[in-house]
Design a protein around this motif. Structure first.
Motif, short mmCIF file in Angstrom:
data_model
loop_
_atom_site.label_atom_id
_atom_site.label_comp_id
_atom_site.label_asym_id
_atom_site.label_seq_id
_atom_site.Cartn_x
_atom_site.Cartn_y
_atom_site.Cartn_z
N TRP A 54 -23.13 23.74 -81.40
CA TRP A 54 -23.20 24.91 -80.52
C TRP A 54 -22.73 26.18 -81.21
O TRP A 54 -23.28 27.26 -80.94
CB TRP A 54 -22.36 24.66 -79.27
CG TRP A 54 -23.02 23.74 -78.29
CD1 TRP A 54 -22.73 22.43 -78.05
CD2 TRP A 54 -24.12 24.07 -77.43
NE1 TRP A 54 -23.57 21.91 -77.10
CE2 TRP A 54 -24.43 22.90 -76.69
CE3 TRP A 54 -24.87 25.22 -77.20
CZ2 TRP A 54 -25.45 22.86 -75.76
CZ3 TRP A 54 -25.88 25.19 -76.26
CH2 TRP A 54 -26.17 24.01 -75.55
N GLN A 56 -23.08 26.88 -84.44
CA GLN A 56 -24.17 27.30 -85.33
C GLN A 56 -25.31 27.92 -84.53
O GLN A 56 -25.87 28.94 -84.94
CB GLN A 56 -24.66 26.10 -86.13
CG GLN A 56 -23.66 25.58 -87.16
CD GLN A 56 -24.14 24.33 -87.87
OE1 GLN A 56 -25.15 23.73 -87.48
NE2 GLN A 56 -23.43 23.92 -88.91
N GLN A 57 -25.65 27.29 -83.39
CA GLN A 57 -26.71 27.85 -82.57
C GLN A 57 -26.33 29.21 -82.01
O GLN A 57 -27.14 30.14 -82.00
CB GLN A 57 -27.02 26.88 -81.42
CG GLN A 57 -28.13 27.37 -80.50
CD GLN A 57 -28.46 26.37 -79.41
OE1 GLN A 57 -28.09 25.21 -79.50
NE2 GLN A 57 -29.16 26.82 -78.39
N ASN A 58 -25.07 29.35 -81.59
CA ASN A 58 -24.61 30.62 -81.03
C ASN A 58 -24.60 31.71 -82.11
O ASN A 58 -25.03 32.84 -81.87
CB ASN A 58 -23.21 30.44 -80.45
CG ASN A 58 -22.67 31.73 -79.85
OD1 ASN A 58 -23.07 32.14 -78.77
ND2 ASN A 58 -21.76 32.37 -80.55
N GLU A 61 -28.21 32.80 -82.83
CA GLU A 61 -28.74 33.69 -81.80
C GLU A 61 -28.14 35.08 -81.90
O GLU A 61 -28.82 36.09 -81.66
CB GLU A 61 -28.47 33.10 -80.42
CG GLU A 61 -29.25 31.83 -80.13
CD GLU A 61 -28.92 31.24 -78.77
OE1 GLU A 61 -28.00 31.77 -78.11
OE2 GLU A 61 -29.56 30.25 -78.37
#
Length: 284
Positions: A54, A56-58, A61
């Motif tokens: 999460w 890395q994804q955040n 984005e």
């Protein structure tokens, strides 16, 4: 010739090593400790994996957003995640109750989410199993089971008079018994903190973590010493083993279970926690 206190402690340790109570309680305690350690390791691995994904994804984005004014970007917000403490096997602190993720945005104070436990009296004390739970809750019961008859048993078997007639005072007897069970408590704490050190080595450790680990060991050793003295004194004050065991179990129930929950309930009545809407108005 060895000191009488040392001889009494040595005899008590040998007696406990041969007793059926220790042979039953020791494997159960080791199995419970192993299960808690395995559960903590599994939860830690799952949390780190989910946190990494999460995060890395955040971050991706956040970096992929179009060009914005910094103020607008602040309103867009981002997520931050709480890092697991290297000492979490001993005590996770408030992390399971306050949440592990927090959304940051401008002009707003958000609450952390993904709590493992709800903050209520139903979860206080025994809600989260950790090394501290074994030390603070389980170990006093083990001490009671081992030492409730340490002095009352001597009195019941008639050996207390023989010891006194040989020149051993009651004070020396109490010190010897206390020394024996303090050594047992020390060995138990070394096992728990050895596991905690193993978890520390798997994470990033700072000098402050080592210092806090040492302070926690001293405090928990002092706690075990207080319980050892209490159990031996109760055994000395009570005339029979049944009276000693009943009084100690009642004392454990009041001090470990009832009083902490009662203190939490009284504090909640005296200083009630406002709901989210009232809190936002008060902090606005």
């Amino acid at each position: 010739m060895k000191h009488p206190i040392v001889e009494i402690a040595r005899h008590e340790l040998i007696t406990q090593w041969r007793s059926q109570t220790l042979k039953i309680l020791l494997p159960l305690l080791l199995v419970l400790t192993a299960l808690i350690a395995f559960s903590h390791w599994q939860q830690q691995e799952d949390f780190i994996e989910a946190q990494t994904i999460w995060q890395q994804q955040n971050d991706a984005e956040w970096e992929a957003q179009p060009d914005r004014h910094p103020h607008r970007a602040a309103h867009y917000g981002t997520m931050v995640f709480r890092i697991i403490s290297p000492l979490s096997f001993i005590d996770s602190g408030v992390n399971p109750f306050v949440g592990n993720a927090l959304f940051l945005e401008a002009h707003r104070q958000n609450s952390s989410s993904f709590k493992q436990y709800v903050s209520s009296t139903a979860y206080m004390g025994l809600g989260y199993l950790s090394g501290a739970t074994i030390i603070l809750v389980i170990w006093p019961l083990v001490l009671i089971a081992l030492a409730f008859n340490s002095v009352s048993g001597e009195r019941g078997h008639g050996t207390l008079r023989q010891l006194v007639s040989q020149g051993i005072s009651v004070r020396q007897l109490l010190f010897g018994k206390t020394l024996a069970y303090s050594l047992i408590s020390l060995i138990f704490l070394l096992v728990i903190f050895s596991i905690a050190i193993g978890f520390m080595l798997l994470s990033h450790v700072h000098g402050s973590d080592v210092l806090r680990m040492g302070l926690m060991f001293v405090l928990y050793l002092f706690y075990c010493l207080l319980w050892t003295i209490t159990v031996v004194l109760f055994s000395n004050w009570c005339r029979t083993n049944q009276q000693s065991l009943s009084a100690l179990l009642l004392f454990w129930l009041l001090t470990v279970i009832v009083m902490p929950k009662m203190a939490y309930s009284l504090a909640e009545m005296q200083y009630p926690m406002p709901d989210r809407a009232v809190f936002d108005i008060q902090t606005a």
